[in-house]
Motif scaffolding. Sequence first.
Motif, short mmCIF file in Angstrom:
data_model
loop_
_atom_site.label_atom_id
_atom_site.label_comp_id
_atom_site.label_asym_id
_atom_site.label_seq_id
_atom_site.Cartn_x
_atom_site.Cartn_y
_atom_site.Cartn_z
N ALA B 9 -13.61 16.76 -17.85
CA ALA B 9 -12.29 17.17 -17.34
C ALA B 9 -12.14 18.66 -17.59
N TYR B 10 -11.44 19.33 -16.71
CA TYR B 10 -11.10 20.72 -17.01
C TYR B 10 -9.81 21.14 -16.35
N ASP B 11 -9.14 22.06 -17.03
CA ASP B 11 -7.99 22.76 -16.49
C ASP B 11 -8.57 23.99 -15.78
N GLY B 12 -8.52 24.00 -14.45
CA GLY B 12 -9.19 25.05 -13.68
C GLY B 12 -8.47 26.38 -13.61
N THR B 13 -7.28 26.44 -14.24
CA THR B 13 -6.43 27.63 -14.11
C THR B 13 -7.16 28.94 -14.37
N ASN B 14 -7.93 28.98 -15.45
CA ASN B 14 -8.53 30.25 -15.86
C ASN B 14 -9.95 30.47 -15.35
N TYR B 15 -10.37 29.66 -14.35
CA TYR B 15 -11.74 29.76 -13.84
C TYR B 15 -11.76 30.12 -12.36
N HIS B 16 -12.78 30.86 -11.98
CA HIS B 16 -12.99 31.17 -10.58
C HIS B 16 -13.78 30.04 -9.93
N LEU B 24 -18.04 36.43 -13.57
CA LEU B 24 -16.76 35.74 -13.48
C LEU B 24 -16.82 34.44 -14.29
N ALA B 25 -15.67 34.07 -14.87
CA ALA B 25 -15.63 32.81 -15.62
C ALA B 25 -15.65 31.64 -14.63
N THR B 26 -16.64 30.79 -14.74
CA THR B 26 -16.74 29.59 -13.91
C THR B 26 -17.09 28.40 -14.80
N ILE B 27 -16.85 27.19 -14.27
CA ILE B 27 -17.18 25.99 -15.05
C ILE B 27 -18.69 25.89 -15.23
N GLN B 28 -19.42 25.97 -14.14
CA GLN B 28 -20.87 25.86 -14.21
C GLN B 28 -21.46 26.91 -15.16
N GLY B 29 -21.00 28.14 -15.03
CA GLY B 29 -21.51 29.22 -15.88
C GLY B 29 -21.23 28.96 -17.35
N THR B 30 -20.04 28.45 -17.65
CA THR B 30 -19.67 28.19 -19.04
C THR B 30 -20.54 27.10 -19.64
N VAL B 31 -20.78 26.03 -18.86
CA VAL B 31 -21.60 24.93 -19.36
C VAL B 31 -23.06 25.38 -19.50
N GLU B 32 -23.54 26.12 -18.52
CA GLU B 32 -24.95 26.57 -18.60
C GLU B 32 -25.17 27.51 -19.78
N ARG B 33 -24.17 28.32 -20.11
CA ARG B 33 -24.31 29.23 -21.24
C ARG B 33 -24.39 28.44 -22.55
N ALA B 34 -23.59 27.35 -22.63
CA ALA B 34 -23.63 26.51 -23.84
C ALA B 34 -25.01 25.83 -23.95
N LEU B 35 -25.52 25.34 -22.83
CA LEU B 35 -26.83 24.66 -22.86
C LEU B 35 -27.95 25.63 -23.22
N LEU B 36 -27.81 26.86 -22.78
CA LEU B 36 -28.79 27.89 -23.10
C LEU B 36 -28.85 28.13 -24.61
N PRO B 43 -33.50 28.17 -19.87
CA PRO B 43 -32.39 28.00 -18.93
C PRO B 43 -32.30 26.55 -18.43
N VAL B 44 -31.08 26.04 -18.35
CA VAL B 44 -30.82 24.69 -17.85
C VAL B 44 -29.89 24.83 -16.65
N GLU B 45 -30.27 24.25 -15.51
CA GLU B 45 -29.39 24.35 -14.35
C GLU B 45 -28.51 23.11 -14.25
N VAL B 46 -27.22 23.35 -14.16
CA VAL B 46 -26.25 22.26 -14.08
C VAL B 46 -25.92 21.99 -12.61
N VAL B 47 -25.95 20.71 -12.23
CA VAL B 47 -25.58 20.30 -10.88
C VAL B 47 -24.24 19.56 -10.96
N GLY B 48 -23.27 19.96 -10.16
CA GLY B 48 -21.98 19.26 -10.11
C GLY B 48 -21.92 18.34 -8.90
N SER B 49 -21.05 17.31 -8.97
CA SER B 49 -20.91 16.40 -7.83
C SER B 49 -20.43 17.16 -6.61
N GLY B 50 -19.77 18.26 -6.86
CA GLY B 50 -19.27 19.11 -5.79
C GLY B 50 -18.60 20.29 -6.45
N ARG B 51 -18.32 21.32 -5.65
CA ARG B 51 -17.66 22.48 -6.20
C ARG B 51 -16.17 22.25 -6.19
#
Lengths: 249, 249
Positions: B9-16, B24-36, B43-51
């Motif tokens: 789940a995420y509150d998308g307010t503060n993300y591009h 830019l702050a994005t959900i995918q970027g934030t998760v990939e940085r944590a996995l890194l 590097p780990v590439e995250v796939v989302g069900s959709g953007r």
Amino acid sequence: MTTYKITMAYDGTNYHGFARQPHLATIQGTVERALLKMSKGLPVEVVGSGRTDAGVHALGQVISFNYPGNISADKMVKALNSLMPLDILFKQATIVPADFNARFDTVSKIYEYRVSLDYYTDPFDRLYTGHYSYSIDLDLIKIALQDVVGVHDFTSFEASGGVIKDKVREIYQAEVVPLSDKHQIIFLFHGNGFLYNMVRIMVAVLLEIGSGRRAVHDFRRLYQVKDRQQARWTAPASGLYLKQVFYDN
Amino acid sequence: MTTYKITMAYDGTNYHGFARQPHLATIQGTVERALLKMSKGLPVEVVGSGRTDAGVHALGQVISFNYPGNISADKMVKALNSLMPLDILFKQATIVPADFNARFDTVSKIYEYRVSLDYYTDPFDRLYTGHYSYSIDLDLIKIALQDVVGVHDFTSFEASGGVIKDKVREIYQAEVVPLSDKHQIIFLFHGNGFLYNMVRIMVAVLLEIGSGRRAVHDFRRLYQVKDRQQARWTAPASGLYLKQVFYDN
């Protein structure tokens, strides 16, 4: 010159509290800037029923001010709302006698404190609740709340920075209510006055009682010792709401 | 190498938006940085069900990724949550076959759209609802929703920027529910796929039908004309939630 009394709500997340501070976003400063625009440059001083800290919210804050003009109460609400950011909302205005003062004429106030009890806070509640992840026994908290009601010396429950000498306040009502649809509880405190950070310190003590970290009647001891250190932590600003302010008639 | 499927789940307010973008702050970027961090630099590439777009929220987004290590699903959730800001929450993980792909294996999705109908938006809902201040007739909207269910060409309901040629989608369920405690309504759409901004454009058309600005069966006409201009506006991102994503088994 007309005197207005206005009830307002705000999401305090993006403000450094109610009280005006140079170069910082505050509720008072934002409202005064709007009034300055409306009055074509004549400064208007806004009085709040009390200050709220950075991050603290309001469902029913009350302000008063003298405005150099004469527009209806409804029009004042509309004009102010049209100049406000979306996190501040004016709800209702009345025109009051010139000697009305939203701070000094306050008779009592209700504060609400929302606590999220999930292990992780829901992302959508992070700015609108305090978070406590230990399991609690609501019955213990309800017993402790009986010690809160009444006339007490709340010295142990005042953060440093408070300036008022008299630490005795009367709490008329103190309740806790579980939400049915979320793993949250809501505290309600109705009293004739509240010291600096008093609600947030009381909530912290109540949660520690609920999780068994403190004796259920620890409030009685804390009233006696008059020592803020023994109350320990302060619940976060994000869970606190100024809900209602009462005046005579 | 282990493949994980995680609901978040995420509150998308503060993300591009969901999709990674440089600087830019994005959900995918934030998760990939944590996995890194967890993978010590692999590097780990995250796939989302959709953007999801900037400001759009998720209650049940699903991601998948291949992680160069082998920790339990529960530990993966805990490790990621410990590295996330509070507006992103991982809820549940499962270890899946290596060929699982959260995007291409999606069978259907549910989107929710929340509309605040007050004249002014409640400050606490401003980031979490779309706002529509005209009075609406819910029965008209319910009739129109019957035209949404089924297999249709949604060309008129796609914002420019969509890249998929086939504009035919099937909507299994389309509902509107009024909230009892607030002046709000919630739309729910369950379908096998959604074009770019499709839900937000549909909601805008539905609200115009509800307020009498459009014919109740205007959806039938819009399917025919295949012209995005005639659908006019797009409801704001703040009201949209990716609620659930379905996969086989």
